[in-house]
Write a protein that holds these residues in place. Structure first.
Motif: not given
Length: 649
Positions: A69-70, A73, A212
């Motif tokens: 996820k990070s 992003i 997030d």
């Protein structure tokens, strides 16, 4: 969207909002200058301006641990910093829900809410209003290295005993594999409950908010996250591992928090990340492409989505490509396609929603304004025929006309009691509807559910109480709808009488549509059902968690009830505003008629001059009528780069 990148699309969306805001301001100023802006129209335009000015685009990223996820992003939004900003090292990274946005009134800051606050039943919205409870870390937005070091704090954990972990809501079924245990046998849990990053960044300054979320545990243990933050996101990107597909925990997140109503499918995108693990250098590109396509279709089938909503990317390769300006690698990473979908679907759909809201508001403003213009036209026409009938008449006839005007004005003033009675009934019915939607009503209707959730231990028959509570809430909304329809019917009948008696053009607006609120209530009920199953029995047995759940539910229901209150107040104000406007116009008409007769009495040739003046004003009204349509149409016209920000006055 004419550009394919999300950042360019967001910039275009912001420019569109600014132009629409400027156009609305120009329209309000022009209407004010024409004495056509009454209270109802003014309030409606202010609300539209505020909506455009404060609009935010929220994109939420949801996945289990280690799905990237990070990194996604970083690749999508922060590659311009020249390095990773959000922590994306091997293993677990972001350990608490993290919101990233920008408020110019607040210095660049990382705010961290300690995990111990889980022991307090206060909702997240309440914690936001208690800055002293947060740990604040100043951010240097000009130094990417120091910025990344500061944001790494969202990865922090703290060692606690198993009993403490359970008391804070950890160590449920979903946590057994997610939380690590140190050498002393203590459990490593997230140090923070929630994080908020206020960062001056080009995308964030344009209204982007990134959310997030750290895995199944946080989603299940934080009712605010499931019931408030995720449902309000304009897009939810659900990440999976390309080589694993949909695991058991992935499916649990999807079914409990992201699946559901077909209407929400348009805001859901599924991303198969780390597709580069399939680039083994041995298999032919065509074979790899077939494997990826098969995995995409398999995931779409399991999640019951259209295959087009499942994308395969490599966030890490996409970030690397952007940092090294490698266009071939960027295209191979699949990241541009995700950017295009976010730009076209999320931004495009949000703009459609805002445009529809502006169009609806302007339709109501235009109707109110046109009734005032039509009233002026009618008054001028009547005055013209009245004065034209005086041609060749003697002074006695003129005096009779003066007396008739005075008599009509007296009769008009006598109707004030009836209009006052109408206002009193209107206000009473409005108050009754607003009372049905008040906080006290919600507390009463939800008291039984709150009492059962407050009981210690396992909550038996909770599902029945839950369904009964929502049935009562639906009954409240149905009562509001019935009362609104009744009031609308009463206004229509009274307005028709006033129109016939005084030549007004009053028209009661359609009753407020409550069906959308009922659908939203159904969605809240469905979102809460995940907390009623056996899998949540242990969490529900905790008094603090049960109270958090109740507060989150109450806050969400209160929000939609308050929105309906605002709609009813606007609807009522529109009804009274048009009545006030036409009463005001009628009083002005009496004054103009008296002045015209006086001028005719006191000056030779005054009648012809006055008739000529009225004819000119009637022509002005025709032009004003057309101008109103032009001004409203200009606000809704497609925006173009380089266009004037406002029309000539």
């Amino acid at each position: 969207m004419t550009d394919t990148t999300f950042d360019a699309g967001l910039g275009q969306h912001r420019q569109w909002r600014l132009k629409m805001h400027t156009r609305l301001q120009h329209l309000a100023a022009w209407l004010e200058n024409q004495d056509l802006l009454e209270d109802g129209s003014r309030e409606r335009l202010r609300l539209l301006e505020r909506q455009l000015n404060t609009d935010r685009i929220t994109v939420a990223f949801v996945a289990e641990f280690s799905r990237g996820k990070s990194e996604t992003i970083n690749a999508l939004f922060f590659a311009g910093q020249g390095r990773r900003i959000m922590p994306a090292s091997a293993g677990r990274t972001t350990m608490c829900p993290t919101e990233i946005g920008y408020d110019p009134a607040v210095p660049p800051t990382l705010r961290l809410l300690p995990v111990e606050t889980r022991s307090d039943p206060a909702a997240l919205a309440q914690w936001r209003e208690r800055p002293e409870a947060w740990v604040e870390v100043a951010l240097d937005a000009t130094d990417p290295e120091r910025l990344a070091q500061a944001l790494a704090r969202v990865t922090e954990t703290v060692a606690v005993s198993e009993a403490q972990a359970r008391a804070l809501g950890f160590l449920g079924d979903a946590d057994q594999e997610a939380l690590a245990v140190d050498r002393a046998g203590q459990v490593l849990i997230p140090r923070w409950r929630h994080a908020w990053v206020n960062l001056p960044h080009p995308l964030l300054e344009q209204g982007l908010v990134v959310l997030d979320t750290p895995g199944l545990n946080a989603i299940g243990a934080e009712p605010d996250l499931t019931l408030s933050l995720l449902p309000q996101a304009h897009a939810v990107v659900f990440l999976l591992a390309a080589d694993a597909g949909v695991t058991r925990s992935d499916l649990a997140i999807w079914q409990q928090s992201l699946g559901g109503r077909p209407a929400e499918a348009a805001s859901r995108l599924v991303v198969l990340n780390k597709v580069d693990v399939l680039w083994d250098g041995i298999s032919a590109p065509a074979v790899i492409a077939e494997q990826v396509e098969a995995q995409r279709r398999s995931v779409a089938e399991v999640l019951q989505l259209e295959p087009s909503r499942v994308l395969a990317i490599s966030a890490q390769k996409g970030l690397l490509a952007k940092l090294t300006h490698n266009e071939a690698l960027l295209q191979a990473s699949g990241l541009p396609r995700l950017e295009r979908m976010l730009a076209d679907e999320v931004l495009g759909r949000r703009q459609e929603v805002l445009r529809a809201s502006v169009r609806k508001g302007l339709d109501e403003v235009q109707q109110l304004v046109m009734r005032t213009v039509e009233q002026r036209q009618r008054e001028l026409t009547e005055q013209y025929h009245e004065l034209a009938s005086l041609r060749g008449k003697n002074e006695a006839v003129i005096r009779q006309m003066r007396a008739r005007i005075a008599q009509e004005e007296t009769e008009f003033k006598a109707s004030a009691a009836r209009i006052h009675a109408l206002r009193s009934v209107h206000l009473k019915r409005q108050t009754e509807m607003l009372d049905l939607l008040s906080t006290s009503t919600l507390k009463r209707e939800m008291a039984q559910l709150r009492a059962q959730l407050a009981q210690p231990g396992f909550k038996l028959h909770l599902g029945e109480t839950f369904r009964a509570t929502f049935d009562r809430l639906r009954s409240v909304l149905t009562q509001v709808q019935e009362q609104n329809l009744e009031l609308q019917g009463m206004l229509s009948a009274t307005f028709s009488q006033l129109n016939a008696e005084f030549g007004f053009s009053l028209q009661a607006a359609e009753a407020v549509d409550v069906s959308a609120v009922l659908r939203e209530l159904d969605a809240i009920e469905q979102a809460h059902r995940q907390y009623l199953g056996l899998g949540q029995a242990i969490r529900l047995a905790r008094a603090v968690f049960a109270e958090q759940l109740m507060r989150a539910l109450a806050a969400r229901v209160r929000a939609i009830f308050e929105a309906l209150q605002t709609d009813i107040e606007l609807w009522s104000k529109a009804a009274t505003a048009q009545l006030d406007a036409q009463l005001k116009e009628r009083r002005k008409a009496f004054q103009r008629r008296r002045e015209a007769v006086e001028r005719i009495e006191n000056a030779a040739g005054g009648l012809d001059d006055r008739l000529r003046e009225i004819s000119e004003r009637r022509s002005e009204m025709d032009r004003l009528r057309e101008r109103v349509f032009e001004e409203v149409a200009f606000v809704l016209a497609p925006t173009a780069t380089g266009e004037p920000m406002a029309r000539a006055a």
